[in-house]
Write a protein that holds these residues in place. Sequence first.
Motif, short mmCIF file in Angstrom:
data_model
loop_
_atom_site.label_atom_id
_atom_site.label_comp_id
_atom_site.label_asym_id
_atom_site.label_seq_id
_atom_site.Cartn_x
_atom_site.Cartn_y
_atom_site.Cartn_z
N GLY A 32 -6.84 -0.08 0.64
CA GLY A 32 -6.32 1.17 1.21
C GLY A 32 -6.36 2.31 0.22
O GLY A 32 -6.76 3.43 0.55
N PHE A 48 0.84 -1.20 0.00
CA PHE A 48 0.00 0.00 0.00
C PHE A 48 0.87 1.25 0.00
O PHE A 48 0.64 2.19 -0.77
CB PHE A 48 -0.91 0.00 1.23
CG PHE A 48 -1.56 1.32 1.53
CD1 PHE A 48 -2.60 1.79 0.75
CD2 PHE A 48 -1.13 2.10 2.60
CE1 PHE A 48 -3.20 3.02 1.02
CE2 PHE A 48 -1.72 3.32 2.87
CZ PHE A 48 -2.75 3.78 2.08
N ALA A 90 -3.51 -3.50 -0.49
CA ALA A 90 -3.12 -2.22 -1.09
C ALA A 90 -4.29 -1.57 -1.81
O ALA A 90 -4.53 -0.36 -1.67
CB ALA A 90 -1.95 -2.43 -2.05
#
Length: 419
Positions: free
Chosen positions: A224, A3, A221
Amino acid sequence: MTFAFFLGAGNIIFPPQAGFLAGDHTFSAMLGFLTTAVGLPLIGIIAVAVAGGGWKGLTRDLPTSVATLMAVLIFIIIGPAFAAPRAGLVAYEMGFKPFLTDAGQWELSLFSVVFFAVAMFFSLSQGKLIDTIGKLLTPALFAALVVLAIAVVVNPQGDVAPAQGAYVDQAFATGFLEGYNTMDTFAALMFGMLIVDVIRKKGITSDAKTCQYLIYAGVIAATGLAFVYVSLFYLGATATGVAAGAANGGAILSAYVMALFGPAGQIILSAIIILACLTTVIGLVSACADYFSTLVKVSYRQWVVILSVACAIVANVGLTQLIAISVPVLFALYPVAIALIALTFLRRFMPNPALAYRVVLGVSLVFALLDAAKVAGMDMSVLKALPLFNFGMAWLLPTVIATVAVRFAPAQKGESSHA
């Protein structure tokens, strides 16, 4: 860690600008943006996992020289030429410059040296990236972003205004193309290799387990990033009261945070920007050094130093000029990356994979170059009859037609389509 690698300069400055211009068409624009800035990178990470965790797996049906050239070009774009220096410039413009009274070239040069020296220090410890980025820097970055997102929802700084420019009639398509600017589809193809290396250094040797963890990392990721983009789009859409006439997403974000938190807000914003840009640069420099060290007899650590110095030098060009140069290049190469990801999943249905890759990637490149020429300012009005040309996606239909056509090509001699 994944992320934090993805969340960099473009991810923070482009969504507020898009939300600001999209206004009451924000939802459509946001869907388009999420397609190219979240959906494609996630699919890209999964493609790397499906292909065996590396560039060689993704491009096994292309001539080695072509595959290597593609990789080198993408690494140069996401490394020393555009993405990494851009991250350093945004960190300076939004995270450091507001605290200076009379900033000039000297201050930028000094900041560039310090910023890329810190990135180099973290990048040198290749095996400790999960520990340094994932356990230390990312939680601090995400906490700051959550504070900002909650404040935007609880206390929006204006009403949603009517859409402007291309967002009036082409909100989804414009948002889709705006997502190119994050460069995350390129990054997904390249970070995938780096993440595999990190997973292996943690003692995971099974290909199935490596694939599983790579997909987990991609999903975390993507989740997020989607959270960040939705909140920043909403921030931009409700910024009319505090950021009227703002020239770019950075200015919109700065004005909004100042209105919400006062002078303390600038410190919060600086922390977000510098952390986001630093973690991305560490990921980019590490990924580039990791790949280039396999091409020539220069060690990973030596490449880290070379790339960090190159990024610091290019960062002194200036943000506006760097973005202006990078956009036509993105329009030329992004469709090729999208086609490559699609072919990874469709390969087993192709009677002749080698022919399929050459034809589909070739067609996508030729038509993408037409879009790139238009964006670069060349008069391409003679081609306006091409489907989707006015939307900047002349490559899409020919690439789909080429993909369908190669499905019916003669089988490759001596090789099963499931090879």
